[in-house]
Design a protein around this motif. Structure first.
Motif, short mmCIF file in Angstrom:
data_model
loop_
_atom_site.label_atom_id
_atom_site.label_comp_id
_atom_site.label_asym_id
_atom_site.label_seq_id
_atom_site.Cartn_x
_atom_site.Cartn_y
_atom_site.Cartn_z
N MET A 1 0.82 -1.19 0.00
CA MET A 1 0.00 0.00 0.00
C MET A 1 0.87 1.27 0.00
SD MET A 1 -3.12 0.74 -0.06
CE MET A 1 -4.49 1.62 0.55
N GLU A 2 1.96 1.23 0.75
CA GLU A 2 2.85 2.38 0.82
C GLU A 2 3.42 2.72 -0.56
OE1 GLU A 2 7.15 3.48 2.77
OE2 GLU A 2 5.80 2.21 3.93
N TYR A 3 3.71 1.69 -1.33
CA TYR A 3 4.23 1.88 -2.69
C TYR A 3 3.26 2.70 -3.54
CZ TYR A 3 5.33 0.84 -7.52
OH TYR A 3 5.60 0.95 -8.85
N TYR A 4 1.99 2.42 -3.43
CA TYR A 4 0.98 3.11 -4.23
C TYR A 4 0.81 4.57 -3.80
CZ TYR A 4 -0.03 -1.46 -6.10
OH TYR A 4 0.08 -2.66 -6.71
N PHE A 5 0.94 4.81 -2.50
CA PHE A 5 0.91 6.20 -2.03
C PHE A 5 2.09 6.97 -2.59
CE2 PHE A 5 -1.78 5.13 1.84
CZ PHE A 5 -2.87 5.86 1.39
N LYS A 6 3.28 6.39 -2.51
CA LYS A 6 4.47 7.07 -3.04
C LYS A 6 4.34 7.30 -4.54
CE LYS A 6 7.87 5.76 0.40
NZ LYS A 6 9.15 5.11 0.67
N LEU A 7 3.81 6.31 -5.24
CA LEU A 7 3.62 6.43 -6.68
C LEU A 7 2.63 7.56 -7.00
CD1 LEU A 7 4.19 5.37 -9.54
CD2 LEU A 7 2.28 3.78 -9.21
N ALA A 8 1.54 7.63 -6.27
CA ALA A 8 0.54 8.67 -6.50
C ALA A 8 1.13 10.06 -6.25
CB ALA A 8 -0.68 8.45 -5.61
N PHE A 9 1.87 10.21 -5.17
CA PHE A 9 2.49 11.50 -4.88
C PHE A 9 3.51 11.87 -5.95
CE2 PHE A 9 1.25 10.62 -0.36
CZ PHE A 9 0.39 11.70 -0.24
N THR A 10 4.27 10.91 -6.43
CA THR A 10 5.28 11.16 -7.45
C THR A 10 4.64 11.56 -8.78
OG1 THR A 10 6.77 9.61 -6.37
CG2 THR A 10 7.27 10.18 -8.65
N VAL A 11 3.53 10.91 -9.13
CA VAL A 11 2.83 11.25 -10.37
C VAL A 11 2.30 12.68 -10.30
CG1 VAL A 11 0.76 10.74 -11.73
CG2 VAL A 11 2.27 8.88 -11.03
N ILE A 12 1.73 13.05 -9.16
CA ILE A 12 1.24 14.43 -8.98
C ILE A 12 2.40 15.41 -9.08
CG2 ILE A 12 0.23 16.03 -7.32
CD1 ILE A 12 -1.51 13.65 -6.34
N LEU A 13 3.51 15.10 -8.43
CA LEU A 13 4.68 15.98 -8.46
C LEU A 13 5.16 16.20 -9.89
CD1 LEU A 13 7.02 17.51 -7.00
CD2 LEU A 13 8.22 15.31 -6.97
#
Length: 154
Positions: free
Chosen positions: A1-13
């Protein structure tokens, strides 16, 4: 789950930075809404992965430094650059925000010097968002190594 949060934040960035860079280069325009999205996601991200106090301190540092340059050099740096830099401070915290600002200003100074030598600098100036973006991504991914290199030089 943590991976998907990091991925979502990175995509937004990356998405927000791409929009801001493109528009700043093309029209010397930065969208406040995009900077605000970056600020909010950076602050929310700090609750998951870092310290919210560091996030606020990084934003405060960027705000103070960029406000100084914005007020000192009227017409040189706009409110959009100030908002973008402050938003990026939420992502980095105070130490890495300071490094980001130094890298961005040095890179912009070198670029402007080259343009002045070749007499290619127009009256509109340069877009500062690309320098903030490159500096932010450099620090975001290689901040630890940059700090180690700095400590070795000293």
């Amino acid at each position: 789950m943590e991976y998907y949060f990091k991925l979502a934040f990175t995509v937004i960035l990356f998405g927000c930075l791409a929009v801001q860079c493109w528009e700043d280069i093309r029209r010397h325009l930065l969208y406040d809404e995009v900077s605000m999205l970056l600020a909010v996601t950076g602050f929310v991200r700090s609750f998951f992965f870092h310290n919210a106090h560091d996030s606020l301190a990084g934003a405060g540092l960027c705000f103070l430094v960029l406000s100084f340059f914005s007020l000192y050099k009227r017409g040189g740096m706009g409110l959009g650059d100030l908002l973008l830099g402050t938003a990026l401070g939420f992502w980095l915290g105070p130490e890495m925000s300071a490094v980001m600002l130094v890298i961005a200003f040095v890179a912009a100074a070198i670029f402007c010097t080259i343009l002045l030598i070749f007499k290619s600098l127009d009256e509109r100036g340069i877009a500062f968002a690309p320098f903030l973006t490159v500096a932010m991504l450099s620090v975001y991914y290689y901040g630890g190594k940059i700090m180690e290199l700095y400590e070795r030089i000293l």
